[in-house]
Design an enzyme around this catalytic site. Structure first.
Site, short mmCIF file in Angstrom:
data_model
loop_
_atom_site.label_atom_id
_atom_site.label_comp_id
_atom_site.label_asym_id
_atom_site.label_seq_id
_atom_site.Cartn_x
_atom_site.Cartn_y
_atom_site.Cartn_z
N HIS A 99 0.81 -1.21 0.00
CA HIS A 99 0.00 0.00 0.00
C HIS A 99 0.85 1.27 0.00
O HIS A 99 0.37 2.32 -0.42
CB HIS A 99 -0.96 -0.01 1.19
CG HIS A 99 -2.10 -0.95 1.01
ND1 HIS A 99 -3.36 -0.72 1.53
CD2 HIS A 99 -2.21 -2.12 0.33
CE1 HIS A 99 -4.17 -1.71 1.20
NE2 HIS A 99 -3.48 -2.58 0.47
N HIS A 135 -1.69 -12.78 -2.14
CA HIS A 135 -2.76 -13.44 -1.41
C HIS A 135 -2.42 -14.88 -1.05
O HIS A 135 -3.28 -15.63 -0.61
CB HIS A 135 -4.06 -13.36 -2.21
CG HIS A 135 -4.61 -11.97 -2.27
ND1 HIS A 135 -5.78 -11.65 -2.93
CD2 HIS A 135 -4.16 -10.80 -1.75
CE1 HIS A 135 -6.00 -10.35 -2.82
NE2 HIS A 135 -5.03 -9.81 -2.11
#
EC number: 1.11.1.21
Length: 760
Positions: A97, A283
């Site tokens: 992020h 993920h």
């Protein structure tokens, strides 16, 4: 005893102290803002003007730092426990992020300044709980101090997180110096609610004032398969890094979500293969958090009370942490080994059929049909769950192009690991610019196309005698000197201080796509380049001593020679600094698609704007000046000088307020501020005519990027300095200083220190 009261009562954001009250922007919201030209100076840097981050980083005990970071991964803290006993997933998300705000159109965003520490990013809904990640890192940052910036530390921690879970990364480069204030230059969108997208899309979602979950818009939007995202944005919602994980506007449609994924990741410079690798690779680790509805989540860090000490999103559900954590509102764990690298994400993606369900927070997600409980609980060793996925995960299966790549990765785990390693390195280093800025022992040796490679200097450099001779040869070619100035400016002004790309080094202006950009006026550009190539060829062929001049150096030198001639003609002889050492890249070393995003839609320095530009020319001018690391005085003196030097992209007379074009005079400012001229706007409000107040005779034409220097109070104040009777000498000197700065913005080889040219 009377109750003690605090003497400082909250007066809100508009208290009667300095900076409070009704501000200029309240009265005049559309007023041109110059604040972005005053940011990130030495005045705001507590380390001082002489601090050299590169030198400090090079004294870092890098191995010891990595050992400390590795130990932190499994050192679970009671105040914020680690999922599965390992902080790896949290720190990967923090690094992702930090870097993932980057976008190709203006190069802004990204990890390079450590901006995740500041508003608005520190309070975005997509960054819930990352305040805790940075606090977990603080003891290590405190230990190593100035030797490692927050910007570098956040990315390195993501790398160490991956390595501590068995993944081999591609490498790491330091060199990201911290900034000390929120970056005001990035346009994040016009929405005024979190998670809204009704401004960036024609038919979007109005958003919400809630925190801690991704809000679903239950309305069915038929445009979600094909809608166009506003430029330069690279996120589907205000406050998200990329896309809504529940699907477009919260609608759980994996195929429609693939459209948003492709657009947003593409605008972050990722192709389909890199996109699949990043999603599937990222993920593989950790989990999402949605233990309860968002009503349990408190204010974001910027809105929280002083007692919160910069932490936000206080959670009133249960313990507010660990198994009770609320972050995205989704409750998904992708693999049965969430703290180890594996191929399980892809295995489960295709192994199971998936049915729609909702998280405890009410968010759309998917659960494997008829599957056993094989997924571990993050905090209860005796508890198992069924495999779960996000809507955007299923896009990798149900979008035809993504599916093909995903199946290849499933069948070829080594390809998948290599693709993820490379994509992760690109994600976390995309905004660092050329390899010359890379620091540290783990810089990969492989040169990558997206790094805009430039060959190393392989010949003796020209000296002052040679430069003098070359300048004479350039001016003797018969080409109008203004065209050499235009060419040098066109090459150098591609530089972007945001992602450190562009500039004159490499001489890429002679290749696609730059050579055909409208703003570069291809016939003029070709005339200039052909003449310079002739000078270069003759010089290089005549030297027996291995001295050579690159075209990149000669482009800049020719511009300098033309500026010197123009200053001489104005009666103020001056030497324009020049430092050789640029090299010429090849077309094969130039990523055409990547550079195509750098084409200006407007460039006020050359009075250029594409016909479909929606914003005002003066706003684009300031935007461009900020990318060039210019101050308001530098922007002012450059525009005034370039106008009288007759460098408008199309040769127009707009803003050429002089009877002697090509002479470096202060005539632009003198005539702009002349009260004997009255201005009238044309029908489109973009072109203006100036006429004599008494006779009405037409004198000048101008654009908004010209007249703003007489209209805007602060810019007019600067213009008055250069228009004054004693302003000509200062004007020439300041123009040369600003010109030299722009010509060398990409010369990181000269910048042994964390180098920033002084602002006027």
């Amino acid at each position: 005893m009377a109750e003690s009261k605090c003497p400082f009562k909250s007066q809100g954001s508009r208290s009667n102290v300095a900076g409070g009250g009704t501000r200029n922007t309240d009265w005049w919201p559309e007023q041109l803002k110059l604040n972005i030209l005053r940011q990130h100076t030495t005045v705001t840097n507590p380390l001082g003007a002489d601090f050299d981050y590169a030198a400090a980083f090079n004294t870092l005990d890098y191995d010891a730092l990595k050992k400390d970071l590795t130990a932190l991964m499994t050192d679970s803290q009671e105040w914020w426990p680690a999922d599965f006993g390992h902080y790896g997933g949290l720190f990967i998300r923090m690094a992702w992020h930090s870097a993932g705000t980057y976008r190709v159109f203006d190069g802004r965003g990204g990890a390079g300044q450590g901006q995740q520490r500041f508003a608005p990013l520190n309070s975005w809904p997509d960054n819930v709980s990352l305040d805790k990640a940075r606090r977990l890192l603080w003891p290590i940052k405190q230990k190593y101090g100035d030797k490692i910036s927050w910007a570098d530390l956040m990315i390195l921690t993501g790398n160490v997180a991956l390595e501590s879970m068995g993944f081999k990364t591609f490498g790491f480069a330091g060199g990201r110096a911290d900034t000390w204030e929120a970056d005001e230059s990035a346009y994040w969108g016009r929405e005024t609610t979190w998670l809204g997208n009704d401004a960036r899309y024609e038919k979007g979602f109005s958003g919400s004032d809630k925190q801690g979950t991704v809000i679903a818009d239950e309305a069915s939007h038929k445009t979600t398969h094909s809608r166009e995202l506003e430029n330069p944005l690279a996120a589907a919602h205000m406050g998200l890094i990329y896309v809504n994980p529940e699907g477009p506007d919260g609608n759980p449609d994996p195929v429609a979500a693939a459209h948003d994924i492709r657009v947003t990741f593409g605008r972050m410079a990722m192709n389909d293969e890199e996109t699949v690798a990043l999603i599937a690779g990222g993920h593989t680790f950790g989990k999402t958090h949605g233990a309860a509805p968002a009503d349990n989540v408190g204010k974001e860090p910027e809105a929280a009370g002083l007692e919160a000490q910069g932490l936000g999103w206080q959670n009133s559900h249960g313990s507010g942490k660990g198994p009770d954590t609320i972050t995205s509102g989704l409750e998904v764990t992708w693999t049965k080994t969430p703290t180890k690298w594996s191929n399980q994400f892809l295995e489960y993606l295709f192994k199971f059929d998936w049915e729609l369900t909702k998280s405890p927070a009410g968010a759309h997600q998917w659960v494997a049909k008829n599957a056993d409980d094989i997924i571990p609980d993050a905090y209860d060793a005796f508890k198992k769950h069924k495999p779960t996925m996000l809507t955007t995960d299923l896009s990798l299966r149900f979008d035809p192009a993504y599916e093909k790549i995903s199946r290849r990765f499933l069948e070829n785990p080594d390809q998948f690991a290599d693709a993820f390693a490379r994509a992760w390195f690109k994600l976390t280093h995309r905004d660092m610019g050329p390899r010359a800025r890379y620091l540290g022992p783990e810089v990969p040796g492989e040169v990558l196309l997206w790094q805009d490679p430039i060959p190393a200097v392989n010949h003796a450099l020209i000296d002052t005698v040679d430069t003098a001779a070359l300048k004479r040869d350039v001016l003797a070619t018969g080409v109008n000197p203004s065209k050499f100035i235009s060419t040098a400016w066109a090459a150098a002004s591609t530089f972007r201080g945001s992602d450190k790309r562009g500039g004159a080094n490499g001489a890429r202006i002679r290749f696609a796509p730059q050579r055909s950009w409208e703003v570069n006026n291809q016939p003029w550009l070709q005339e200039s380049l052909s003449a310079l190539e002739g000078v270069q060829s003759r010089f290089n062929a005549s030297r027996p001593d291995r001295k050579q001049v690159s075209l990149a150096d000669l482009i800049v030198l020719a511009g300098c020679a033309a500026v010197e001639q123009a200053a001489h003609d104005a009666g103020f002889p001056v030497r324009v600094p020049f430092t050789p050492g640029r090299m010429d890249a090849s077309q094969d070393e130039t990523d055409v698609e990547s550079f195509s995003h750098m084409e200006p839609i407007a460039d006020g320095f050359r009075n250029y704007a594409k016909p479909y530009v929606h914003g005002r020319a003066e706003h684009y001018l300031v935007d461009k000046a900020q990318l060039l690391n210019l101050s308001a005085p530098e922007m002012t003196v450059l525009v005034g000088g370039l106008r009288v030097l007759n460098t408008n992209y199309d040769g127009s007379a707009h803003g050429v307020f002089t009877s002697r074009p090509g002479v470096l005079s202060n005539d632009f400012f003198v005539n702009l501020l002349d009260m004997n001229t009255a201005w009238q706007a044309g029908h489109n409000g973009e072109i203006f005519e100036g006429a004599d107040r008494k006779s009405g005779a037409k004198k000048w034409t101008a654009t908004r990027a010209d007249l703003v220097f007489g209209s805007h109070a602060e810019l007019r104040a600067v213009a008055e300095v250069y228009a004054s009777a004693d302003g000509q000498r200062k004007f020439v000197n300041d123009f040369v200083a600003a010109w030299n700065k722009v010509m060398n913005l990409d010369r990181f080889d000269l910048q042994g220190k964390q180098f920033i040219y002084p602002r006027l």
